[in-house]
Design an enzyme around this catalytic site. Structure first.
Site, PDB file in Angstrom:
ATOM      1  CB  SER A  43      57.113  10.120 -11.259  1.00 22.79           C
ATOM      2  OG  SER A  43      57.140  11.347 -10.496  1.00 22.79           O
ATOM      3  NE  ARG A  44      57.679  11.929 -18.120  1.00 25.83           N
ATOM      4  CZ  ARG A  44      56.564  10.650 -18.745  1.00 25.83           C
ATOM      5  NH1 ARG A  44      56.160   9.569 -17.472  1.00 25.83           N
ATOM      6  NH2 ARG A  44      57.858  10.499 -19.741  1.00 25.83           N
TER       7      ARG A  44
ATOM      8  CE  LYS B 298      48.724  11.600  -5.262  1.00 24.05           C
ATOM      9  NZ  LYS B 298      48.344  12.084  -6.276  1.00 24.05           N
TER      10      LYS B 298
ATOM     11  CG  ASP C 181      47.329  16.215  -6.037  1.00 25.03           C
ATOM     12  OD1 ASP C 181      47.690  16.456  -5.954  1.00 25.03           O
ATOM     13  OD2 ASP C 181      47.129  14.517  -5.123  1.00 25.03           O
TER      14      ASP C 181
ATOM     15  N   GLY D 271      38.174   8.523  -6.747  1.00 26.32           N
ATOM     16  CA  GLY D 271      38.921   8.107  -5.761  1.00 26.32           C
ATOM     17  C   GLY D 271      39.610   9.379  -5.276  1.00 26.32           C
TER      18      GLY D 271
HETATM   19  P1  ATR Z   1      43.425   8.059  -7.397  1.00 27.83           P
HETATM   20  O1  ATR Z   1      43.967   7.828  -5.810  1.00 27.83           O
HETATM   21  O2  ATR Z   1      44.564   8.690  -9.007  1.00 27.83           O
HETATM   22  O3  ATR Z   1      42.213   8.755  -7.909  1.00 27.83           O
HETATM   23  P2  ATR Z   1      42.843   5.457  -7.966  1.00 27.83           P
HETATM   24  O4  ATR Z   1      41.771   5.511  -6.002  1.00 27.83           O
HETATM   25  O5  ATR Z   1      43.262   3.926  -8.228  1.00 27.83           O
HETATM   26  O6  ATR Z   1      43.145   6.638  -8.098  1.00 27.83           O
HETATM   27  O7  ATR Z   1      40.232   5.788  -8.479  1.00 27.83           O
HETATM   28  C1  ATR Z   1      40.103   5.549  -9.562  1.00 27.83           C
HETATM   29  C2  ATR Z   1      39.624   5.789 -10.469  1.00 27.83           C
HETATM   30  O8  ATR Z   1      39.386   5.400 -11.418  1.00 27.83           O
HETATM   31  C3  ATR Z   1      38.374   5.223  -9.355  1.00 27.83           C
HETATM   32  O9  ATR Z   1      37.433   5.730  -9.937  1.00 27.83           O
HETATM   33  C4  ATR Z   1      37.830   4.091 -10.716  1.00 27.83           C
HETATM   34  O10 ATR Z   1      36.719   3.763 -10.686  1.00 27.83           O
HETATM   35  P3  ATR Z   1      35.929   2.285  -9.052  1.00 27.83           P
HETATM   36  O11 ATR Z   1      36.261   3.144  -7.873  1.00 27.83           O
HETATM   37  O12 ATR Z   1      35.278   1.721  -9.751  1.00 27.83           O
HETATM   38  O13 ATR Z   1      37.222   1.249  -8.959  1.00 27.83           O
HETATM   39  C5  ATR Z   1      37.848   4.803 -12.271  1.00 27.83           C
HETATM   40  N1  ATR Z   1      38.710   3.494 -12.707  1.00 27.83           N
HETATM   41  C6  ATR Z   1      39.652   3.243 -13.136  1.00 27.83           C
HETATM   42  N2  ATR Z   1      39.901   1.493 -13.707  1.00 27.83           N
HETATM   43  C7  ATR Z   1      38.420   2.212 -14.467  1.00 27.83           C
HETATM   44  C8  ATR Z   1      37.109   1.268 -15.629  1.00 27.83           C
HETATM   45  N3  ATR Z   1      38.357   0.199 -16.287  1.00 27.83           N
HETATM   46  N4  ATR Z   1      36.181   2.009 -15.350  1.00 27.83           N
HETATM   47  C9  ATR Z   1      35.703   3.153 -15.182  1.00 27.83           C
HETATM   48  N5  ATR Z   1      36.296   3.408 -14.398  1.00 27.83           N
HETATM   49  C10 ATR Z   1      37.578   2.634 -13.572  1.00 27.83           C
END
Ligand code: ATR
Length: 284
Positions: free
Chosen positions: A19-20, A70, A107, A134
């Site tokens: 984290s920054r 979160k 955010d 997400g």
């Molecule tokens: P945040 O709270 O930062 O949004 P998150 O809830 O873990 O973090 O969401 C990560 C996002 O990246 C999701 O949309 C995830 O897709 P899924 O809903 O299918 O899990 C996406 N994501 C992560 N790795 C991925 C990958 N290898 N290919 C495509 N989408 C990916």
């Protein structure tokens, strides 16, 4: 130097070393001569409830929460502001005088303020393409609603999650079209904005593979990933002549609300701050 009167805040994450936020808040605390400290708090997912309830007891004025807390933090705070409730995720906690915790989501304003500052003329007409579904995607969609973007094309690997986002955020009044992840390149036509909210492109994660050929050159391309500062998506977009909006600006802008609430000063996102935090990024 910390004293008995030092106001304490921090960031709860697991892991949290990336984290920054400590560098960013530390810069503001020094700039404004505030007797405060902002520390990284490595909290495992199983310990989140205990850690949150300890914050008032330890005398903290508040904290940020980051990955992976979160969404869970939402259910653990005593009260929520409207934005956090709509988005379904919390990233800023304020300990109130009665020692209860208010959760909010900065955010949303962070993305909105950074986009508005980066694209002063506003967006061209056309839908916004949001990659991901997400917590970050939810904040981005809410920010776009505030900016008057009514058409959202949602592209996510897990289609059920995209459908749930569209359902939960329906009260904001936007129109959602869901596109399968494997067909993402076909979704770009006519777009005014493309935003990556997935973790793809972040150092240590996979690359985002996306041919931009179908995207109008008037479209703005934004990434919320800020390690590296210029992701492959942004580099590709810059080469094609798109205006690009990096993830660091969102981080800097989202931090303002917490700092104001905890330390009583409305901080400014300046070039000096950006240079300080990007220097910290370059140093790893
Ligand atoms: P945040 O709270 O930062 O949004 P998150 O809830 O873990 O973090 O969401 C990560 C996002 O990246 C999701 O949309 C995830 O897709 P899924 O809903 O299918 O899990 C996406 N994501 C992560 N790795 C991925 C990958 N290898 N290919 C495509 N989408 C990916």
């Amino acid at each position: 130097m910390t004293t008995g009167r030092t106001k304490l805040a921090g960031i709860l994450g697991w892991p949290v070393a990336h984290s920054r936020s400590p560098a960013l808040h530390g810069f503001w605390l020094r700039s404004y001569g505030i007797d405060g400290a902002y520390v990284p708090l490595p909290v495992r997912p199983d310990d989140l409830a205990d850690a949150l309830s300890a914050l008032p007891k330890l005398g903290f004025v508040g904290a940020n929460v980051t990955i992976p807390h979160k969404e869970r933090a939402l259910a653990l705070v005593d009260a929520l502001d409207k934005t956090a409730e709509v988005v379904g995720a919390v990233n800023t906690l304020v300990v109130r005088d009665d020692r209860t915790i208010l959760g909010s989501n900065s955010d949303v304003d962070g993305f909105r303020d950074h986009l508005a500052a980066s694209v002063p003329g506003g967006l061209a007409p056309g839908p916004a393409i949001v990659l991901g579904a997400g917590g970050a995607a939810r904040a981005v969609v809410a920010a776009l609603a505030m900016l008057g973007v009514r058409e959202i094309v949602l592209v996510n690997r897990t289609s059920e999650r995209a459908a749930k986002l569209a359902h939960d955020l329906a009260p904001l009044g936007q129109h959602f079209r869901l596109v399968d992840w494997t067909r993402r390149a076909t979704a770009l036509e006519g777009a005014s904005l493309l935003v990556n909210t997935t973790s793809l492109g972040m150092a240590g994660h996979g690359e985002l593979v996306l041919a931009l050929d179908g995207l109008p050159t008037s479209a703005v391309v934004a990434d919320i990933v800020y390690v590296p500062l210029e992701t492959r998506l942004l580099a590709d977009a810059r080469r094609r002549g798109h205006r690009v909006v990096d993830g660091l600006g969102m981080l800097l802008h989202q931090a303002r609300a917490g700092f104001k609430a905890w330390f009583g000063v409305e901080p400014t996102v300046s070039e000096a701050l950006r240079a300080h935090v990007s220097g910290d990024l370059a140093g790893g």
